[in-house]
Design a protein around this motif. Structure first.
Motif, PDB file in Angstrom:
ATOM      1  N   ALA A  44       8.357  50.371   8.711  1.00 11.64           N
ATOM      2  CA  ALA A  44       8.038  50.083  10.106  1.00 11.64           C
ATOM      3  C   ALA A  44       9.247  50.400  10.972  1.00 11.64           C
ATOM      4  CB  ALA A  44       7.638  48.624  10.253  1.00 11.64           C
ATOM      5  N   PRO A  45       9.029  50.585  12.286  1.00 10.95           N
ATOM      6  CA  PRO A  45      10.168  50.841  13.168  1.00 10.95           C
ATOM      7  C   PRO A  45      11.240  49.770  13.024  1.00 10.95           C
ATOM      8  CG  PRO A  45       8.112  51.151  14.341  1.00 10.95           C
ATOM      9  CD  PRO A  45       7.761  50.558  13.002  1.00 10.95           C
ATOM     10  N   LEU A  46      12.495  50.220  13.039  1.00 12.48           N
ATOM     11  CA  LEU A  46      13.598  49.284  12.853  1.00 12.48           C
ATOM     12  C   LEU A  46      14.588  49.354  14.014  1.00 12.48           C
ATOM     13  CD1 LEU A  46      15.065  47.246  11.036  1.00 12.48           C
ATOM     14  CD2 LEU A  46      16.183  49.181   9.918  1.00 12.48           C
ATOM     15  N   CYS A  47      15.155  50.528  14.251  1.00 16.20           N
ATOM     16  CA  CYS A  47      16.247  50.614  15.232  1.00 16.20           C
ATOM     17  C   CYS A  47      15.746  50.818  16.660  1.00 16.20           C
ATOM     18  CB  CYS A  47      17.207  51.730  14.850  1.00 16.20           C
ATOM     19  SG  CYS A  47      16.531  53.390  15.096  1.00 16.20           S
ATOM     20  N   GLY A  48      14.650  51.538  16.819  1.00 14.61           N
ATOM     21  CA  GLY A  48      14.129  51.802  18.151  1.00 14.61           C
ATOM     22  C   GLY A  48      14.935  52.798  18.955  1.00 14.61           C
ATOM     23  N   MET A  49      15.861  53.491  18.302  1.00 16.13           N
ATOM     24  CA  MET A  49      16.689  54.448  19.053  1.00 16.13           C
ATOM     25  C   MET A  49      16.911  55.761  18.312  1.00 16.13           C
ATOM     26  SD  MET A  49      20.248  52.410  19.022  1.00 16.13           S
ATOM     27  CE  MET A  49      21.051  51.900  17.511  1.00 16.13           C
ATOM     28  N   GLY A  50      16.022  56.116  17.391  1.00 16.35           N
ATOM     29  CA  GLY A  50      16.052  57.442  16.798  1.00 16.35           C
ATOM     30  C   GLY A  50      17.004  57.637  15.641  1.00 16.35           C
ATOM     31  N   ILE A  51      17.503  56.576  15.047  1.00 10.95           N
ATOM     32  CA  ILE A  51      18.491  56.710  13.976  1.00 10.95           C
ATOM     33  C   ILE A  51      17.903  56.436  12.589  1.00 10.95           C
ATOM     34  CG2 ILE A  51      20.646  55.751  13.053  1.00 10.95           C
ATOM     35  CD1 ILE A  51      21.502  55.306  15.969  1.00 10.95           C
ATOM     36  N   CYS A  52      17.133  55.382  12.445  1.00  9.71           N
ATOM     37  CA  CYS A  52      16.731  54.939  11.098  1.00  9.71           C
ATOM     38  C   CYS A  52      15.647  55.803  10.457  1.00  9.71           C
ATOM     39  CB  CYS A  52      16.283  53.485  11.137  1.00  9.71           C
ATOM     40  SG  CYS A  52      14.675  53.205  11.922  1.00  9.71           S
ATOM     41  N   GLN A  53      14.856  56.509  11.251  1.00 10.34           N
ATOM     42  CA  GLN A  53      13.780  57.386  10.757  1.00 10.34           C
ATOM     43  C   GLN A  53      12.609  56.628  10.131  1.00 10.34           C
ATOM     44  OE1 GLN A  53      14.245  61.072  10.999  1.00 10.34           O
ATOM     45  NE2 GLN A  53      15.755  60.222  12.401  1.00 10.34           N
ATOM     46  N   GLU A  54      12.586  55.324  10.269  1.00 11.52           N
ATOM     47  CA  GLU A  54      11.515  54.526   9.652  1.00 11.52           C
ATOM     48  C   GLU A  54      10.205  54.598  10.428  1.00 11.52           C
ATOM     49  OE1 GLU A  54      11.796  53.662   6.824  1.00 11.52           O
ATOM     50  OE2 GLU A  54      13.731  52.784   6.345  1.00 11.52           O
ATOM     51  N   CYS A  55      10.259  55.100  11.649  1.00  6.74           N
ATOM     52  CA  CYS A  55       9.069  55.099  12.506  1.00  6.74           C
ATOM     53  C   CYS A  55       8.321  56.429  12.465  1.00  6.74           C
ATOM     54  CB  CYS A  55       9.458  54.758  13.935  1.00  6.74           C
ATOM     55  SG  CYS A  55      10.470  56.033  14.731  1.00  6.74           S
ATOM     56  N   GLN A  65       7.181  62.803  13.127  1.00  8.59           N
ATOM     57  CA  GLN A  65       7.610  62.626  14.517  1.00  8.59           C
ATOM     58  C   GLN A  65       8.087  61.186  14.700  1.00  8.59           C
ATOM     59  OE1 GLN A  65       7.457  65.480  16.632  1.00  8.59           O
ATOM     60  NE2 GLN A  65       7.107  66.231  14.551  1.00  8.59           N
ATOM     61  N   LEU A  66       9.150  61.028  15.465  1.00 12.39           N
ATOM     62  CA  LEU A  66       9.698  59.684  15.669  1.00 12.39           C
ATOM     63  C   LEU A  66       8.884  58.933  16.725  1.00 12.39           C
ATOM     64  CD1 LEU A  66      13.536  60.353  15.602  1.00 12.39           C
ATOM     65  CD2 LEU A  66      12.055  59.557  13.752  1.00 12.39           C
ATOM     66  N   ALA A  67       8.223  57.880  16.297  1.00 14.04           N
ATOM     67  CA  ALA A  67       7.379  57.103  17.205  1.00 14.04           C
ATOM     68  C   ALA A  67       8.190  56.448  18.312  1.00 14.04           C
ATOM     69  CB  ALA A  67       6.617  56.037  16.420  1.00 14.04           C
TER      70      ALA A  67
HETATM   71  S1  FES Z   1      12.697  53.055  14.928  1.00 15.00           S
HETATM   72 FE1  FES Z   1      14.476  53.944  14.068  1.00 15.00          FE
HETATM   73  S2  FES Z   1      14.208  56.072  14.400  1.00 15.00           S
HETATM   74 FE2  FES Z   1      12.500  55.154  15.365  1.00 15.00          FE
END
Ligand code: FES
Length: 84
Positions: A44-55, A65-67
């Motif tokens: 699931a989304p984790l960082c919300g800023m494009g780094i973790c790639q979990e989204c 694609q990054l949600a």
């Molecule tokens: S929530 Fe981490 S890259 Fe989208």
């Protein structure tokens, strides 16, 4: 009342407010899993800023694609990993 965007999440028609990103749209509609890891664990989304790639999700047929970095637009089609 602001007009809503019509989008599709895992084949279901949904409405979201303009300016919302895909990760927020998924959360708004109760979709918790964005992708499934190779070991089968839900992510699931984790960082919300494009780094973790979990989204990462499939958007309009484009995989990974990054949600959290993608704004919803009218007619966007989102498929999450647990429905791919
Ligand atoms: S929530 Fe981490 S890259 Fe989208």
């Amino acid at each position: 009342m602001k007009p809503q965007l019509s989008i599709t999440i895992n084949g279901q028609a949904c409405s979201v407010p303009p300016g919302i990103n895909v990760a927020a749209a998924l959360a708004l509609h109760g979709v918790e899993v964005t992708r499934v890891a190779v070991n089968g664990s839900p992510r699931a989304p984790l960082c919300g800023m494009g780094i973790c790639q979990e989204c990462r999700v499939n958007i309009d047929g484009r995989p990974h694609q990054l949600a959290c970095q993608t704004l919803c637009i009218e007619g966007i089609q989102i498929v999450t990993g647990d429905h791919a």
